[in-house]
Design a protein around this motif. Sequence first.
Motif, mmCIF file in Angstrom:
data_model
loop_
_atom_site.group_PDB
_atom_site.id
_atom_site.type_symbol
_atom_site.label_atom_id
_atom_site.label_comp_id
_atom_site.label_asym_id
_atom_site.label_seq_id
_atom_site.Cartn_x
_atom_site.Cartn_y
_atom_site.Cartn_z
ATOM 1 N N THR A 256 31.315 40.040 37.369
ATOM 2 C CA THR A 256 30.424 40.885 36.582
ATOM 3 C C THR A 256 30.845 42.322 36.814
ATOM 4 N N ALA A 257 31.102 43.063 35.739
ATOM 5 C CA ALA A 257 31.731 44.370 35.934
ATOM 6 C C ALA A 257 31.500 45.301 34.760
ATOM 7 N N MET A 258 31.868 46.575 35.005
ATOM 8 C CA MET A 258 31.901 47.586 33.960
ATOM 9 C C MET A 258 33.276 48.240 33.958
ATOM 10 N N GLU B 15 31.299 41.623 42.549
ATOM 11 C CA GLU B 15 31.789 40.691 43.562
ATOM 12 C C GLU B 15 32.940 41.237 44.414
ATOM 13 N N ARG B 16 33.807 42.085 43.825
ATOM 14 C CA ARG B 16 35.018 42.513 44.521
ATOM 15 C C ARG B 16 35.251 44.017 44.498
ATOM 16 N N GLY C 70 29.916 43.487 31.280
ATOM 17 C CA GLY C 70 29.711 42.070 31.041
ATOM 18 C C GLY C 70 30.410 41.215 32.076
ATOM 19 N N THR C 71 30.846 40.031 31.639
ATOM 20 C CA THR C 71 31.535 39.084 32.512
ATOM 21 C C THR C 71 33.012 39.059 32.142
ATOM 22 N N GLU D 144 38.009 48.816 46.873
ATOM 23 C CA GLU D 144 38.428 47.447 46.599
ATOM 24 C C GLU D 144 37.830 46.494 47.636
ATOM 25 N N ASN D 145 37.483 45.314 47.178
ATOM 26 C CA ASN D 145 36.951 44.247 48.046
ATOM 27 C C ASN D 145 35.742 44.686 48.853
ATOM 28 N N ASN D 146 34.953 45.576 48.262
ATOM 29 C CA ASN D 146 33.750 46.072 48.926
ATOM 30 C C ASN D 146 32.519 45.609 48.143
#
Length: 257
Positions: A8-10, A30-31, A58-59, A106-108
């Motif tokens: 899930t991101a922008m 998530e990442r 969105g996804t 990143e990865n946070n």
Amino acid sequence: MVESVEVTAMVIGTSPVNEYDKRVVLLTKERGKMTAFARGARRQYSALMGSTQLFAFGTFRVIEGKNAYTLVSAEIKNYFEQLPKDPIRACYASYFLEMASYYARENNNEVELLKLLYQTLRILCRDAVPMPLIRVIYELRIFVVNGEYPECFHCIHCGNETALSHFSPARSGMICDRCLSEGGRLYFISPSTLYTIQYILTAPIEKLYTFNVSPEVLRELQKMMKGYIEEHIDKTFKSLEILELMEDTIVQNIEKS
């Protein structure tokens, strides 16, 4: 077969690559911050054209590579279409994306940062809250998300909870009347402004943009955040210079109304 990952991101950054490809920066739940390449996204009828625009939320489905991800598909829930159509809103939104990109890693775990950015862009699309107020709320709250916000409930010198009248950018907090000589450069903060600051620091993100303030309180918030950002952020945001020119006119109009 390489498995894909759903996030899930922008979209908070884009740039062209080669003739038809696109590089996108995603702020994911998530990442954290993620760089992905969208093959053929600049072709006229590409299924990825719309989903790789700035502000798209969105996804996203990506495949992980050695140095970056490859974007293979996306289901967009909100394009924030109002923002690119309005130059002033677009400038504010670009600044908010720049700040989010500056803090994201990143990865946070960036759930709170993504939530803050999403709620901020949602209110920016409306006329319910003045844009200069949206800006200072976002600026102060992003420090909270990053875990380095100022102390605004006690005097940072003596611990006193009363007579908190001035803000010290260098000391990252409020100074009471008895300790003014200890603060260095100070900004006067009225009781109404202090209450507003405390609310911004502690309110749920969903409740952040549910109030308005007087022109005087807005001016105090602006001066405070300008000084605090100059003291604690060692980066010049590209969109900020243009934004501040626009904002002076907006605030003047607010004061006249």
